[in-house]
Motif scaffolding. Structure first.
Motif, mmCIF file in Angstrom:
data_model
loop_
_atom_site.group_PDB
_atom_site.id
_atom_site.type_symbol
_atom_site.label_atom_id
_atom_site.label_comp_id
_atom_site.label_asym_id
_atom_site.label_seq_id
_atom_site.Cartn_x
_atom_site.Cartn_y
_atom_site.Cartn_z
ATOM 1 N N GLU A 2 29.866 -17.605 94.714
ATOM 2 C CA GLU A 2 31.386 -17.790 94.476
ATOM 3 C C GLU A 2 31.219 -19.571 94.767
ATOM 4 O O GLU A 2 31.957 -20.167 94.184
ATOM 5 C CB GLU A 2 32.179 -17.394 95.319
ATOM 6 N N GLU A 3 30.552 -19.573 95.887
ATOM 7 C CA GLU A 3 30.321 -21.311 96.150
ATOM 8 C C GLU A 3 29.861 -22.196 95.111
ATOM 9 O O GLU A 3 30.273 -23.269 94.966
ATOM 10 C CB GLU A 3 29.658 -21.457 97.533
ATOM 11 N N LEU A 8 31.716 -26.827 96.553
ATOM 12 C CA LEU A 8 32.217 -26.999 97.679
ATOM 13 C C LEU A 8 31.462 -28.437 98.378
ATOM 14 O O LEU A 8 30.715 -29.009 97.779
ATOM 15 C CB LEU A 8 31.662 -25.867 98.665
ATOM 16 N N TYR A 10 29.509 -29.310 101.573
ATOM 17 C CA TYR A 10 28.697 -28.728 102.682
ATOM 18 C C TYR A 10 28.595 -29.791 103.726
ATOM 19 O O TYR A 10 27.830 -30.737 103.421
ATOM 20 C CB TYR A 10 27.484 -28.117 101.810
#
Length: 170
Positions: A2-3, A8, A10
């Motif tokens: 999903e990431e 995203l 991080y």
């Protein structure tokens, strides 16, 4: 997975060679200057002559004292001991773009380790590894979900709940 699909930011904490906080990479103790290298007289290289059976061979090499800079510090920095760098913990945030594939590499320009004696910081390369998911598989741009239905339902038609990366749909 999903990431990797949505992307995203991080947070990353690592220990890198960074510019010396005391001399700012100059290798000289603050308040002192650089002086001409006594070994190469400021040339940055030395000429060596070797006698061989074919006659003398002349070779120019980088000066070992000043490492090719032509200058040496009057007094070496007491923190980095003349390297211009020190090991320091750094925290940074890496932006992982949406849709990134397993095995991809992200280049972070000038975010790597500092070079000894000043100069531009190196590039950092982040290698991406995407874990598999228990429900979904990825084939290029497609995200697949494997659902099982009975033969009768397939022949007559039915509605089932199917899990997607955006949530459950009917």
């Amino acid at each position: 997975l999903e990431e990797a699909i949505f992307g995203l930011e991080y947070p990353l904490e690592l220990e890198l060679e960074d510019e010396c906080s005391h001399c700012h990479g100059t290798t000289v103790e603050p308040g002192h200057d650089m002086k001409t290298c006594p070994t190469c007289k400021g040339a940055g290289q030395q000429t060596r002559v070797m006698n061989t059976m074919f006659g003398p061979i002349q070779q120019s090499v980088t000066c070992e004292t000043c490492r090719g800079r032509g200058k040496v510090p009057e007094k070496v920095c007491t923190v980095c001991r003349g390297s211009g760098t020190e090991r320091r913990k750094t925290t940074m945030t890496i932006k992982i773009p949406a849709g990134i594939d397993d095995g991809s590499t992200i280049r972070l320009k000038e975010r790597g380790e500092a070079a000894e004696g000043g100069g531009v910081k190196g590039d950092m390369y982040v290698h991406i590894s995407v874990k598999s998911h228990k429900h979904f598989t990825r084939e290029g741009e497609l995200i697949l979900s494997d659902e099982r239905i009975g033969m009768v339902d397939a022949a007559l038609g039915t509605e089932i709940d199917v899990e997607t990366v955006d949530g459950t749909v009917r």
